[in-house]
Motif scaffolding. Structure first.
Motif, PDB file in Angstrom:
ATOM      1  N   LEU A  23       0.818  -1.214   0.000  1.00 59.34           N
ATOM      2  CA  LEU A  23       0.000   0.000   0.000  1.00 59.34           C
ATOM      3  C   LEU A  23       0.852   1.265   0.000  1.00 59.34           C
ATOM      4  O   LEU A  23       1.916   1.305   0.636  1.00 59.34           O
ATOM      5  CB  LEU A  23      -0.928   0.002   1.219  1.00 59.34           C
ATOM      6  CG  LEU A  23      -1.964  -1.128   1.255  1.00 59.34           C
ATOM      7  CD1 LEU A  23      -2.747  -1.080   2.557  1.00 59.34           C
ATOM      8  CD2 LEU A  23      -2.918  -1.025   0.060  1.00 59.34           C
ATOM      9  N   THR A  75      -5.601   5.976  -2.001  1.00 58.39           N
ATOM     10  CA  THR A  75      -6.045   4.612  -1.728  1.00 58.39           C
ATOM     11  C   THR A  75      -6.718   4.594  -0.365  1.00 58.39           C
ATOM     12  O   THR A  75      -6.144   5.061   0.623  1.00 58.39           O
ATOM     13  CB  THR A  75      -4.847   3.648  -1.732  1.00 58.39           C
ATOM     14  OG1 THR A  75      -4.250   3.645  -3.028  1.00 58.39           O
ATOM     15  CG2 THR A  75      -5.290   2.235  -1.373  1.00 58.39           C
ATOM     16  N   THR A  89      -1.832   5.938   2.183  1.00 58.40           N
ATOM     17  CA  THR A  89      -3.096   5.194   2.218  1.00 58.40           C
ATOM     18  C   THR A  89      -3.911   5.589   3.445  1.00 58.40           C
ATOM     19  O   THR A  89      -3.373   5.739   4.549  1.00 58.40           O
ATOM     20  CB  THR A  89      -2.827   3.681   2.255  1.00 58.40           C
ATOM     21  OG1 THR A  89      -2.252   3.277   1.005  1.00 58.40           O
ATOM     22  CG2 THR A  89      -4.103   2.881   2.486  1.00 58.40           C
TER      23      THR A  89
END
Length: 561
Positions: free
Chosen positions: A379, A435, A383
């Motif tokens: 990630l 994200t 994020t």
């Protein structure tokens, strides 16, 4: 030739005008016969995006998540009575987390307020219900004051300590024709270089301290004071503990960051030797302090925007009330003019504690250590991780998954299950290019599962990691420890993959940690609504069962009061 139909200026128009003036770009909610004039005014104005949730509870969570991720005001519009009641639980969460949310709700027509005649959607005392769930609740009593009350409510929601404010507008008032009015608050601005004056005693306390600890809460993030907090920590050589809401106030890979480990025994022993605590915007919640059993030093500088926060849970010798960023900036300026002694041996202890608590926790994870490391590897650094109340989120998602900046760690401060999905949707709406990942358990997820359609409708690239153990895992462990038996914790799970696909999500069920990492990479690349269902029976148990917050099991055993 078509001419544009003239529309009279109404209370609903005044409501929308003040939202736009406040910079509101998005509103969440459900249209109803008791808020339709406001919806129509939003449509005619054209400046605010409407997100249609599937429930009022989810709508509030969305506004909450939007506000936490962006730092802006969250706005939610619900109906009257039952609709407002559905919103109440999620408003409690926004209150517990100190999130600026404006809740606009209708009311029955003004002549019928409090009559009990059975007007549709009538509630016995809606205003009191909303007041119990919010920072404040107010009712529009004169249509001509709509603009004034809107401005006041928006300011109150945003003012530190921030929180939800509910404004109810009787349905007949919403369509009432009023005169447009220009309202501006005239302020006497202070000089640009003016900073808070820090009492001389503070300088003496800081200079004397050999083992300082900073405890950072959400007040740091809310005031945008993370840089100032980090600089203060480095100047005085302090260990930094964070509350769960304070994650991101200092990058969690910083060598002085202990993190969200206050209630760990190693941290308690470390705190027994501390000679100064500087708390910044911390509520000192019971579950984060072993119900206030974490020891704090006699010397305690409390920094908070709320007068009532001082001495609420721990005694403070110095209370500095005001904006955290301004106060910390002044403290940093003051310290940078002084020659401070290095604390190399103490900082080595801080690093050892940091490593020790992380190692202790990692040893309990079993196969889920691979999940953690996979997420950290795959990630992006920025994020936004949203966590519902579930074992994996509580154990390692809130502690070992590192947070590096404010607004990227979101959790249920009030402890209510099922709010993660709509909260994550709101965060993704506010941060479309980032994200957003949700960690949830099967039990809590079903509370607001219908909001998956909202995410799909908005084409959000939200990634859901659903840990499925067919029950309430945290409660199972607590019951086992407290009673040696279980009750009402086993649940029949649906086929989550089929359910997700029916709601326009890409979905897969995985049976091992290695599968999880590969599927997470795919979901990240796809940028579509995605769900990864973790079969916890197949993956296997943790190396050590999670028994809830410290002392949870003991608290439920029979005892004399």
């Amino acid at each position: 030739m078509e001419t544009k139909q003239h529309v009279e200026y109404t209370v609903a128009d005044a409501v929308v005008k003040e939202l736009v003036n406040a910079g509101v770009e998005v509103a969440f909610g459900i249209v109803s016969i008791h808020n339709m004039p406001i919806y129509d005014a939003i449509l005619r104005d054209g400046n605010i995006q409407l997100i249609c949730s599937r429930g009022e509870s989810g709508a509030v969570n969305m506004a909450d998540g939007y506000a936490r991720a962006t730092g802006k005001l969250g706005v939610v519009i619900t109906s009257t009575g039952t609709g407002a009641g559905n919103a109440a639980g999620s408003l409690v969460e926004a209150w517990a987390a100190g999130v600026p949310v404006l809740h606009l709700t209708g009311e029955v027509a003004s002549p019928y307020l409090g009559t009990g005649k059975g007007y549709i959607h009538e509630c016995k005392d809606q205003l009191s219900m909303m007041n119990g769930a919010c920072k404040n609740a107010v009712r529009l009593r004169q249509p001509e004051q709509a603009s004034s009350l809107m401005k006041k409510s928006i300011q109150e929601a945003l003012a530190a300590p921030a929180g939800p404010v509910s404004l109810e507008i009787p349905i007949d008032f919403q369509s009432a024709i009023i005169e447009d009015v220009t309202l501006e608050e005239i302020k006497v601005e202070s000089l640009p270089d003016t900073k808070p004056i820090i009492p001389e005693k503070v300088a003496a306390v800081l200079a004397k301290s050999k083992r300082p600890v900073i405890w950072a809460g959400n007040g740091v993030n809310a005031s945008g004071a993370s840089k100032q907090l980090r600089r203060l920590a480095e100047l005085i050589g302090a260990a930094v503990i964070t509350s769960q809401s304070g994650k991101g106030s200092i990058p969690e890979d910083h060598e002085q960051c202990i993190g969200h480990f206050a209630a760990y025994e190693s941290t308690k022993k470390f705190m027994e030797k501390a000679d100064l605590l500087i708390s910044v915007g911390v509520r000192f919640r019971g579950n984060e302090t072993s119900n206030w059993k974490v020891p704090v030093p006699k010397e305690h500088i409390s920094i908070d925007a709320d007068w009532l926060a001082v001495n609420r849970n721990y005694h403070a010798t110095i209370g500095l009330v005001g904006d955290a960023k301004e106060i910390l900036s002044s403290m940093v300026d003051m310290l940078e003019r002084q020659a401070l002694e290095p604390k190399s041996s103490y900082l080595e202890e801080v690093r050892q504690l940091r490593d020790e608590v992380r190692t202790q926790l990692r040893e309990t994870l079993g196969p889920y250590e691979i999940f953690l490391d996979g997420m950290k590897e795959v990630l992006p650094r920025d994020t936004i991780l949203v966590r519902d109340v579930t074992v994996q989120a509580n154990v390692w998602g809130s502690r070992l998954y590192e947070t590096y900046e404010p607004g990227t760690s979101i959790h249920a401060s009030g402890g209510g299950i099922g709010q993660g999905l709509p909260t994550a949707i709101g965060a993704q709406i506010g941060c479309k290019d980032k994200t957003v990942v949700l960690m949830a358990g099967d039990g809590g997820f079903m509370v607001n599962a219908g909001e998956m359609v909202t995410a799909a409708e908005e084409k959000l690239p939200l990634i859901i990691i659903l840990f499925d153990d067919s029950g309430y895992g945290v409660l199972r462990n607590i019951q086992d420890a407290a009673y040696g038996r279980q009750v009402a914790v086993d649940l029949l799970s649906p086929d989550f993959v089929k359910m997700a696909e029916a709601m326009h999500f890409d979905a897969v069920r995985i049976h091992s940690a290695d599968e999880f990492v590969e599927e997470l990479k795919k979901s990240l690349d796809n940028r579509k609504p995605s769900m990864i269902v973790v079969d916890m029976d197949k993956v296997g148990p943790m190396a050590k069962p999670f028994g809830g917050p410290p002392g949870a099991a003991e608290a439920f055993k029979p005892k004399k009061l």
